[in-house]
Motif scaffolding. Structure first.
Motif, short mmCIF file in Angstrom:
data_model
loop_
_atom_site.label_atom_id
_atom_site.label_comp_id
_atom_site.label_asym_id
_atom_site.label_seq_id
_atom_site.Cartn_x
_atom_site.Cartn_y
_atom_site.Cartn_z
N LEU A 47 0.85 -1.19 0.00
CA LEU A 47 0.00 0.00 0.00
C LEU A 47 0.88 1.24 0.00
N THR A 48 0.64 2.12 -0.93
CA THR A 48 1.53 3.28 -1.03
C THR A 48 0.80 4.60 -0.85
N ARG A 49 -0.51 4.56 -0.73
CA ARG A 49 -1.26 5.80 -0.56
C ARG A 49 -0.73 6.52 0.67
N ASP A 50 -0.34 7.77 0.50
CA ASP A 50 0.27 8.51 1.60
C ASP A 50 -0.17 9.95 1.55
N ARG A 51 -1.22 10.26 2.26
CA ARG A 51 -1.69 11.63 2.37
C ARG A 51 -0.71 12.36 3.28
N LYS A 52 0.06 13.26 2.72
CA LYS A 52 1.12 13.93 3.49
C LYS A 52 0.55 14.83 4.58
N LEU A 53 1.05 14.64 5.78
CA LEU A 53 0.64 15.48 6.89
C LEU A 53 1.86 16.24 7.39
N ASP A 54 1.62 17.37 8.01
CA ASP A 54 2.72 18.13 8.59
C ASP A 54 3.05 17.58 9.97
N LYS A 55 4.34 17.35 10.21
CA LYS A 55 4.74 16.79 11.50
C LYS A 55 4.46 17.71 12.67
N ARG A 56 4.27 19.01 12.36
CA ARG A 56 4.01 19.96 13.45
C ARG A 56 2.55 19.97 13.86
N THR A 57 1.71 19.23 13.09
CA THR A 57 0.28 19.20 13.43
C THR A 57 0.07 18.77 14.88
N ARG A 58 0.92 17.83 15.35
CA ARG A 58 0.72 17.30 16.71
C ARG A 58 0.86 18.38 17.77
N TYR A 59 1.77 19.34 17.53
CA TYR A 59 1.93 20.42 18.53
C TYR A 59 0.69 21.30 18.55
N LEU A 60 0.10 21.51 17.35
CA LEU A 60 -1.13 22.30 17.30
C LEU A 60 -2.25 21.55 18.02
N LEU A 61 -2.30 20.22 17.79
CA LEU A 61 -3.34 19.44 18.46
C LEU A 61 -3.12 19.45 19.97
N LEU A 62 -1.84 19.44 20.38
CA LEU A 62 -1.53 19.52 21.81
C LEU A 62 -2.11 20.79 22.42
N VAL A 63 -1.90 21.91 21.73
CA VAL A 63 -2.47 23.18 22.20
C VAL A 63 -4.00 23.10 22.15
N GLY A 64 -4.51 22.46 21.08
CA GLY A 64 -5.96 22.30 20.94
C GLY A 64 -6.58 21.53 22.11
N THR A 65 -5.90 20.46 22.56
CA THR A 65 -6.44 19.67 23.68
C THR A 65 -6.48 20.51 24.95
N LEU A 66 -5.45 21.35 25.13
CA LEU A 66 -5.43 22.19 26.33
C LEU A 66 -6.50 23.27 26.25
N LEU A 67 -6.71 23.79 25.03
CA LEU A 67 -7.78 24.76 24.82
C LEU A 67 -9.13 24.15 25.17
N ALA A 68 -9.35 22.92 24.70
CA ALA A 68 -10.61 22.23 24.98
C ALA A 68 -10.78 22.00 26.48
N ALA A 69 -9.69 21.63 27.16
CA ALA A 69 -9.75 21.43 28.61
C ALA A 69 -10.13 22.74 29.30
N PHE A 70 -9.58 23.85 28.80
CA PHE A 70 -9.83 25.15 29.40
C PHE A 70 -11.29 25.57 29.20
N ILE A 71 -11.80 25.36 27.97
CA ILE A 71 -13.17 25.78 27.67
C ILE A 71 -14.19 24.97 28.46
N THR A 72 -13.99 23.63 28.50
CA THR A 72 -15.02 22.77 29.10
C THR A 72 -14.81 22.57 30.59
N GLY A 73 -13.61 22.83 31.09
CA GLY A 73 -13.34 22.54 32.49
C GLY A 73 -13.36 21.05 32.78
N THR A 74 -13.01 20.24 31.77
CA THR A 74 -12.89 18.79 31.99
C THR A 74 -11.64 18.33 31.24
N LEU A 75 -11.24 17.07 31.45
CA LEU A 75 -10.14 16.53 30.68
C LEU A 75 -10.71 16.10 29.33
#
Lengths: 283, 220
Positions: A128-156
């Motif tokens: 299988l060679t299908r490879d949708r290229k992703l940016d390796k820095r996406t994970r850091y953005l998602l990391l900030v996103g998870t903290l943002l979500a924790a802040f907004i909802t007041g839950t983990l």
């Protein structure tokens, strides 16, 4: 006689150094992952209580508290003050990964790693060679996103969907349909994008990568003059960009990126013994 | 050390905007997911010593130390589709109630304070409150002297008692819960002889009325 299931990137090493030398770190890693997971599972399944709890927070031999620092950080952002013993446990774990390599968590402990490694291996075997290229820095953005979500909802908030905690909790306590999300990660890595989850998206790995920038144990391209540029290490490595400066640069032979997961795949796959485990003191 | 990428101001701003977009998309969609599922939590019965639900969800790391500390297998971590938020501890009194251990091992095991480790006594627990919901099915309302809920209550005679009442000219003994004593352990719900329990443990804010005056319809 080459076994069909040996991945292509390790074939040269198997030919020149033998099967066991070419799978040494891989076998040590899998053994550690299984050992850690079984130790946690022995309690609820067999009543042998070496460790209680799960990766989020645990108690080793009834005395030593351990806790996941990322989980504690989410709680803090959600608005819960840090407190002992979880705070002490998170400190111990942080210190531990500062020594052995931040993302050693990913390659030596996290059960999702075995899932995504399998997906990657199966990709190769099925061609299988299908490879949708992703940016390796996406994970850091998602990391900030998870903290943002924790802040907004007041839950983990992230823990509602986090495949890493869902899988380990599933193995220890059961999660029912939660396994679906682990299957999704597997299919994503298999069908959509090469090493999508662990190397591009996972915020847990991103968090441990931040610790990994400063950690002590590192991979070293100590014998880089022996490199014949076969590319085996780069094909094996889930984060190939970390190898290049150490192998082809003029500076330190140490792999210094926090993205390196200290898996030892490059050591295993190199036919010329270029790489070895090293420390900052002894590169 | 690191090579600096040459980038125009326009590209840099586009990149920053894209990054902020990913953060917000990820963060807000996760937050939305939490909001849609949190309505289910209102029904979950938490272990003894649990903080109010809002604080509990900030503090609980879903480690399961309370689950493993319970000697009766009462607690479990919520699976997909359970009434509590994924991974958090809860119990279903009708299956296994809380047996009210004197030393409250579950609360003592909590590493984060989601359960109060210093809870003085299990009698101070506020897991919920028993409510007699099945007035038409409860045997005592029908004049049969069942009273199993009163007899099994671990806080004997205090949390629930039989009070004489007259219904349609007939003397009956009605089980009455005293919410200040009831811990919500769920032994009554577990033992209720009916196929579907007539007495049930509900979270306190669902099970109890409160003082004050309804403002509905009045200008505020």
């Amino acid at each position: 006689m080459m076994n069909w299931w040996v991945s292509n990137s390790r074939r040269e090493a198997v030919a020149s150094r033998g099967f066991f030398a070419a799978h040494k770190w891989w076998m040590l890693r899998r053994a550690t992952q299984i050992l850690v997971m079984t130790t946690f599972m022995l309690g609820p399944m067999a009543g042998i209580w070496i460790v209680k709890g799960n990766f989020a927070s645990s108690e080793l031999l009834g005395v030593l508290d351990l806790a996941d620092p990322y989980m504690q950080l989410q709680g803090l952002v959600a608005g819960w003050p840090l407190a002992a013993p979880a705070l002490i446990g998170a400190g111990i774990i942080t210190l531990f990964y500062l020594i052995i390599g931040g993302r050693a968590y990913c390659s030596w402990v996290c059960p999702v790693n075995a899932v995504t490694d399998t997906a990657h291996w199966l990709r190769e075997k099925l061609g299988l060679t299908r490879d949708r290229k992703l940016d390796k820095r996406t994970r850091y953005l998602l990391l900030v996103g998870t903290l943002l979500a924790a802040f907004i909802t007041g839950t983990l908030a992230w823990e509602l969907v986090n495949p890493v905690s869902i899988m380990q909790r599933g193995l220890i306590f059961g999660v029912g349909l939660g396994w679906g999300i682990v299957l999704l990660v597997f299919l994503l890595d298999l069908l959509v994008s090469r090493r999508a989850w662990c190397s591009h998206l996972c915020p847990v790995g991103a968090f441990y990568g931040l610790i990994g920038r400063f950690s002590f144990v590192r991979i070293s391209a100590r014998n880089r003059e022996d490199c014949n540029s076969c590319g085996a290490c780069l094909t094996t490595c889930p984060e190939p960009h970390v190898i290049v400066p150490a192998l082809k640069g003029d500076g330190s032979t140490l792999v210094l990126s926090g993205d390196c997961i200290n898996c030892g795949g490059c050591i295993d796959s190199c036919p010329n013994k270029v790489f070895s485990m090293a420390t900052r003191l002894r590169p | 050390m690191a090579k600096r990428r040459k980038m125009s101001r326009r590209d840099a701003m586009a990149e920053v905007a894209r990054a902020a977009g990913v953060v917000c998309l990820g963060g807000f969609s996760l937050a939305a997911l939490v909001k849609t599922t949190s309505s289910a939590d209102a029904r979950a019965i938490r272990p003894p010593g649990a903080m109010p639900e809002q604080d509990f969800l900030k503090a609980c790391v879903r480690c399961g130390l309370c689950v493993e500390a319970c000697p009766y297998g009462t607690l479990s971590l919520a699976r997909w589709g359970d009434e509590a938020e994924l991974g958090t501890p809860f119990f279903t009194p009708r299956s296994i109630p809380c047996y009210m251990c004197r030393d409250v091992p579950c609360a003592r095991a909590c590493p984060t304070g989601a359960l109060d480790r210093d809870i003085p006594s299990i009698r101070d627990a506020n897991m919920g409150v028993a409510v007699l919901v099945g007035h038409e099915t409860c045997l005592n309302y029908k004049g049969i002297n069942c009273g199993i809920c009163v007899r099994v209550c671990p806080i004997r005679g205090k949390a629930i008692s039989l009070e004489p009442q007259e219904i349609n000219g007939r003397q009956v003994q009605i089980p009455v819960v005293h919410s200040s004593e009831c811990t919500g352990c769920g032994t009554c719900e577990k033992q209720c002889v009916l196929g579907h329990a007539a007495i049930r443990v509900l979270p306190r804010d669902l099970g109890l009325g409160g003082p004050g005056r309804n403002r509905a319809g009045r200008p505020t």
